[in-house]
Scaffold this motif. Structure first.
Motif, PDB file in Angstrom:
ATOM      1  N   SER A   2       0.835  -1.261  -0.011  1.00  0.00           N
ATOM      2  CA  SER A   2      -0.096   0.009   0.198  1.00  0.00           C
ATOM      3  C   SER A   2       0.861   1.387   0.002  1.00  0.00           C
ATOM      4  O   SER A   2       1.930   1.357   0.417  1.00  0.00           O
ATOM      5  N   VAL A   3       0.300   2.420  -0.572  1.00  0.00           N
ATOM      6  CA  VAL A   3       0.826   3.701  -0.706  1.00  0.00           C
ATOM      7  C   VAL A   3       0.857   4.061   0.943  1.00  0.00           C
ATOM      8  O   VAL A   3       0.031   4.169   1.465  1.00  0.00           O
ATOM      9  N   ILE A   4       1.963   4.731   1.158  1.00  0.00           N
ATOM     10  CA  ILE A   4       2.258   5.521   2.662  1.00  0.00           C
ATOM     11  C   ILE A   4       1.444   7.072   2.486  1.00  0.00           C
ATOM     12  O   ILE A   4       1.979   7.723   1.524  1.00  0.00           O
ATOM     13  N   ILE A 118       5.691  14.534  15.874  1.00  0.00           N
ATOM     14  CA  ILE A 118       6.238  13.514  14.967  1.00  0.00           C
ATOM     15  C   ILE A 118       5.387  12.362  14.909  1.00  0.00           C
ATOM     16  O   ILE A 118       5.157  11.892  16.191  1.00  0.00           O
ATOM     17  N   THR A 119       4.735  11.512  13.895  1.00  0.00           N
ATOM     18  CA  THR A 119       4.209  10.218  14.234  1.00  0.00           C
ATOM     19  C   THR A 119       5.450   9.143  13.597  1.00  0.00           C
ATOM     20  O   THR A 119       5.961   9.530  12.709  1.00  0.00           O
ATOM     21  N   LEU A 120       5.383   7.930  14.275  1.00  0.00           N
ATOM     22  CA  LEU A 120       6.098   6.964  14.143  1.00  0.00           C
ATOM     23  C   LEU A 120       5.120   5.818  13.925  1.00  0.00           C
ATOM     24  O   LEU A 120       4.390   5.484  14.787  1.00  0.00           O
ATOM     25  N   LYS A 121       5.201   4.945  12.979  1.00  0.00           N
ATOM     26  CA  LYS A 121       4.261   4.079  12.796  1.00  0.00           C
ATOM     27  C   LYS A 121       4.663   2.880  11.817  1.00  0.00           C
ATOM     28  O   LYS A 121       5.663   3.019  11.027  1.00  0.00           O
ATOM     29  N   LYS A 122       4.379   1.717  12.223  1.00  0.00           N
ATOM     30  CA  LYS A 122       4.502   0.457  11.528  1.00  0.00           C
ATOM     31  C   LYS A 122       3.411   0.374  10.345  1.00  0.00           C
ATOM     32  O   LYS A 122       2.385   0.264  10.545  1.00  0.00           O
ATOM     33  N   ILE A 123       3.889   0.184   9.167  1.00  0.00           N
ATOM     34  CA  ILE A 123       3.287   0.125   7.876  1.00  0.00           C
ATOM     35  C   ILE A 123       4.075  -0.763   6.987  1.00  0.00           C
ATOM     36  O   ILE A 123       5.308  -0.906   6.472  1.00  0.00           O
ATOM     37  N   ASN A 124       3.331  -1.917   6.442  1.00  0.00           N
ATOM     38  CA  ASN A 124       3.839  -2.711   5.548  1.00  0.00           C
ATOM     39  C   ASN A 124       4.972  -3.607   6.402  1.00  0.00           C
ATOM     40  O   ASN A 124       6.064  -3.919   5.646  1.00  0.00           O
ATOM     41  N   LEU A 130       7.255   9.514   9.894  1.00  0.00           N
ATOM     42  CA  LEU A 130       6.123  10.225   9.198  1.00  0.00           C
ATOM     43  C   LEU A 130       6.058  11.639   9.595  1.00  0.00           C
ATOM     44  O   LEU A 130       5.132  12.488   9.479  1.00  0.00           O
ATOM     45  N   ASP A 131       7.317  12.181  10.167  1.00  0.00           N
ATOM     46  CA  ASP A 131       7.470  13.781  10.445  1.00  0.00           C
ATOM     47  C   ASP A 131       6.942  14.652   9.097  1.00  0.00           C
ATOM     48  O   ASP A 131       7.347  14.610   7.883  1.00  0.00           O
ATOM     49  N   GLN A 138      10.394   8.435   6.176  1.00  0.00           N
ATOM     50  CA  GLN A 138      11.967   7.876   6.336  1.00  0.00           C
ATOM     51  C   GLN A 138      11.645   6.505   7.213  1.00  0.00           C
ATOM     52  O   GLN A 138      11.242   6.546   8.403  1.00  0.00           O
ATOM     53  N   GLN A 139      12.103   5.384   6.246  1.00  0.00           N
ATOM     54  CA  GLN A 139      12.149   4.106   6.979  1.00  0.00           C
ATOM     55  C   GLN A 139      13.060   3.939   8.270  1.00  0.00           C
ATOM     56  O   GLN A 139      14.248   4.333   8.057  1.00  0.00           O
ATOM     57  N   ILE A 140      12.503   3.494   9.075  1.00  0.00           N
ATOM     58  CA  ILE A 140      13.416   3.157  10.310  1.00  0.00           C
ATOM     59  C   ILE A 140      13.956   1.796  10.554  1.00  0.00           C
ATOM     60  O   ILE A 140      14.935   1.465  10.649  1.00  0.00           O
TER      61      ILE A 140
END
Length: 203
Positions: A2-4, A118-124, A130-131, A138-140
């Motif tokens: 999915s698109v972020i 700032i949001t930090l979230k797990k996606i895919n 997601l600042d 920015q992938q962590i």
């Protein structure tokens, strides 16, 4: 894959962008809703203490918490004396990080004390920063990399972390794993070395 969804910074609306990025939806929250929450929190104040005096944003944590509660979620402050390893990442919907931020007009930096959400979230399967001030998400990395990232962020005295969880998870505190793990830290250098070995193997 999915698109972020990544909402970019406008004026002082980082709190609004943070929640829309958290919920991965444009318009999940609106400025009108945030302003209404401000008025409900301080109905008798001529200058509302929960946002900027000019009404351009700069919302505080009380507005964020109330907005989340309106959707059936809670924001839980994380005690930095604990190690992030005690968190059950699978039960947490996302993270909101509060950091100090410079205030700029055009190319001029003004020495005002400002805060940024700032949001930090797990996606895919990967965690992302997601600042809203970033050009792109920015992938962590995966869980181990993310925990190391949180440890580094929590080493700073002027940064605060909030967990976003459902009302049920907040009530039974299931976002917290075995309390014995709260103060046992994983060596982040070991994590990096393992990742480098995986790269060498072509994984």
């Amino acid at each position: 894959m999915s698109v972020i969804y990544h909402e970019k910074q406008i004026r002082e609306l980082c709190a609004l962008h943070a929640l829309n990025n958290l919920f991965q939806s444009k318009g999940a929250f609106t400025k009108e809703e945030f302003d209404s929450i401000c008025k409900s929190l301080s109905p008798d104040n001529w200058i509302n203490p929960h946002r900027s005096a000019l009404g351009l944003g700069n919302y505080d944590i009380n507005v964020i918490m109330k907005a989340l509660q309106n959707r059936g979620y809670e924001a839980i402050w994380f005690d930095k004396r604990k190690d992030p390893g005690c968190l059950d990442l699978a039960r947490i919907d996302g993270f909101i990080l509060n950091i100090p931020s410079d205030y700029k007009i055009s190319f001029i930096t003004i020495p005002l004390k400002r805060r940024h959400w700032i949001t930090l979230k797990k996606i895919n399967g990967k965690f992302y920063n997601l600042d809203s001030k970033l050009d792109n998400p920015q992938q962590i990395g995966e869980d181990s990399e993310f925990l190391c990232y949180l440890r580094e962020e929590m080493d700073s005295l002027d940064k605060e972390l909030f967990l976003v969880v459902s009302e049920e998870v907040a009530k039974n505190q299931s976002w917290l794993k075995d309390r014995n793990s709260c103060y046992s830290q994983t060596n982040c250098r070991d994590v990096v070395e393992v990742q480098l070995k995986d790269l060498e193997r072509g994984n």
